[in-house]
Design an enzyme around this catalytic site. Structure first.
Site, PDB file in Angstrom:
ATOM      1  N   VAL A 194      37.675  46.399  17.057  1.00 32.97           N
ATOM      2  CA  VAL A 194      37.996  46.123  15.700  1.00 32.97           C
ATOM      3  C   VAL A 194      37.328  46.260  14.978  1.00 32.97           C
ATOM      4  O   VAL A 194      38.025  46.091  13.679  1.00 32.97           O
ATOM      5  CB  VAL A 194      38.304  44.107  16.200  1.00 32.97           C
ATOM      6  N   THR A 249      27.184  46.146  21.723  1.00 37.30           N
ATOM      7  CA  THR A 249      27.955  45.927  22.218  1.00 37.30           C
ATOM      8  C   THR A 249      28.974  47.654  21.356  1.00 37.30           C
ATOM      9  O   THR A 249      29.688  48.520  21.685  1.00 37.30           O
ATOM     10  CB  THR A 249      29.436  45.356  22.263  1.00 37.30           C
ATOM     11  N   ARG A 254      30.853  37.297  21.968  1.00 39.04           N
ATOM     12  CA  ARG A 254      30.704  38.159  23.962  1.00 39.04           C
ATOM     13  C   ARG A 254      32.125  37.316  23.859  1.00 39.04           C
ATOM     14  O   ARG A 254      32.843  36.402  23.491  1.00 39.04           O
ATOM     15  CB  ARG A 254      30.360  36.862  24.724  1.00 39.04           C
ATOM     16  N   TYR A 275      35.089  32.017  27.631  1.00 36.67           N
ATOM     17  CA  TYR A 275      35.167  32.897  26.221  1.00 36.67           C
ATOM     18  C   TYR A 275      36.448  31.745  25.737  1.00 36.67           C
ATOM     19  O   TYR A 275      36.137  31.363  24.603  1.00 36.67           O
ATOM     20  CB  TYR A 275      35.388  34.088  26.880  1.00 36.67           C
ATOM     21  N   PHE A 294      47.474  44.523  39.209  1.00 39.33           N
ATOM     22  CA  PHE A 294      46.912  43.772  40.199  1.00 39.33           C
ATOM     23  C   PHE A 294      48.021  43.151  40.397  1.00 39.33           C
ATOM     24  O   PHE A 294      48.280  41.458  40.131  1.00 39.33           O
ATOM     25  CB  PHE A 294      45.727  42.986  39.436  1.00 39.33           C
ATOM     26  N   ARG A 340      44.798  38.341  40.343  1.00 43.47           N
ATOM     27  CA  ARG A 340      43.195  37.749  40.384  1.00 43.47           C
ATOM     28  C   ARG A 340      44.061  36.341  39.476  1.00 43.47           C
ATOM     29  O   ARG A 340      45.000  36.289  39.201  1.00 43.47           O
ATOM     30  CB  ARG A 340      42.973  38.712  38.921  1.00 43.47           C
ATOM     31  N   ASP A 363      45.538  34.613  35.847  1.00 42.53           N
ATOM     32  CA  ASP A 363      46.918  35.563  35.058  1.00 42.53           C
ATOM     33  C   ASP A 363      47.769  35.311  34.653  1.00 42.53           C
ATOM     34  O   ASP A 363      48.705  35.349  36.152  1.00 42.53           O
ATOM     35  CB  ASP A 363      46.463  37.182  35.688  1.00 42.53           C
TER      36      ASP A 363
END
Length: 327
Positions: free
Chosen positions: A12, A35, A74, A139, A204, A277, A280
């Site tokens: 981005v 990254t 992160r 996060y 998933f 998962r 989700d």
């Protein structure tokens, strides 16, 4: 404008930096390449290699900066669950260091890369900015904490700031696209199958309360996302912290994404159903009415075929160089 872009070698950040350079702005990128990709640093931007915590004050001490766009962070949800300390250090502490450096050098214009993960499990969709924030992982919690910090700095110190909460960013812009060594996003993962880097794609769960049984997500083209950052930067007001969602206002299911990738690539792309998962949600769709009404942001590339076509054009050019060591 003279602008500092942290994390400007990431997906981005590099696209946004490219757009800024094309518009004639002076861009200084800070990136430690944990990254990011060196090849993604736009020609015409100046690169300072290092951690934001270590170099931000020195860079801003040069003077003449009109604003900062803060991408460096992160951003892997799963990793944040097992290594939360890294996320609190690299996301929150780094941002506080940056905010203090901005204060010290009288730079009072900030655009912050936030996330839809600040909302957690939504009570309803489309998600609006006034809905409760209840992150389900470190996060999202660190990004929300930064939003709170920015609000307090704006009120106390006159900072003009905008936080942009992204939903699912995808696509490519010219020679810049998604090319991470650790990939978690659906579209590039599916394209890895088309390139032969994976045998199949996992879905998933196929028993979700959605039209085809697979989760639905809101996808936004990376170029439209970059436009929103420019609009925010140009319209920030001293002492005010604004928060906007960035999405298309529509959604596509996992099955729809896979089928579109099959159409665009001409590859059969085998898929298998695996267990759901934890955490989700079934549907995540943004309301971007607020930024449209207040800043005039009007995404022009919202159809899934355009997003996948641009992503595939970038990925297929990379070929076997995709998802390899790049630093």
């Amino acid at each position: 404008m003279k602008l500092l872009v942290t994390g400007g070698a990431g997906y981005v950040g590099s696209v946004c930096s490219q757009v800024l350079v094309e518009a004639g702005h002076e861009v200084v990128i800070v990136d430690n390449f944990s990254t990011g990709n060196r090849a993604a640093v736009p020609e015409g931007a100046r690169l300072v290699e290092g951690d934001v915590r270590d170099v931000a004050d020195g860079v801003l001490a040069e003077g003449g900066f009109d604003g900062v766009i803060h991408f460096a962070a992160r951003s892997l949800v799963g990793e944040s669950m097992v290594r939360p300390e890294d996320y609190w250090q690299h996301n929150v502490v780094t941002t506080l260091v940056l905010l203090d450096a901005m204060r010290a050098h009288n730079v009072a214009n900030l655009v912050f890369s936030s996330t839809a993960a600040t909302y957690g499990e939504p009570e309803q969709v489309p998600i609006t900015e006034d809905m409760p924030t209840a992150p389900t992982n470190p996060y999202g919690a660190t990004k929300l904490a930064i939003d709170h910090a920015i609000t307090s700095y704006a009120r106390a110190h006159g900072l003009g700031a905008t936080s942009l909460r992204y939903f699912n960013v995808a696509g490519a812009y010219g020679d810049i696209g998604e090319n991470r060594e650790v990939e978690t996003h659906l579209i590039p993962l599916v394209l890895q199958v088309a390139l032969g880097h994976r045998e199949k794609i996992s879905m998933f769960g196929d028993d979700w309360p959605t039209p085809d049984g697979t989760p639905v997500r809101d996808y936004i083209h990376i170029r439209d996302l970059a436009d929103a950052h420019v609009l925010a930067l140009e319209s920030n007001r001293p002492g005010t912290h604004r928060i906007y969602n960035l999405g298309s206002g529509d959604g596509y299911s996992v099955k729809q994404v896979i089928e579109m990738c099959r159409k665009v690539t001409g590859h059969p792309i085998p898929a298998e159903v695996t267990p759901r998962r934890d955490g989700d949600p079934a549907v995540l769709i943004a309301s971007s009415e607020k930024i449209g009404a207040e800043l005039g942001w009007d995404p022009a590339r919202t159809d899934l075929e355009t997003i996948v076509t641009d992503a595939w054009a970038f990925t297929s050019r990379l070929g076997d160089r995709a998802w390899s060591a790049r630093r």
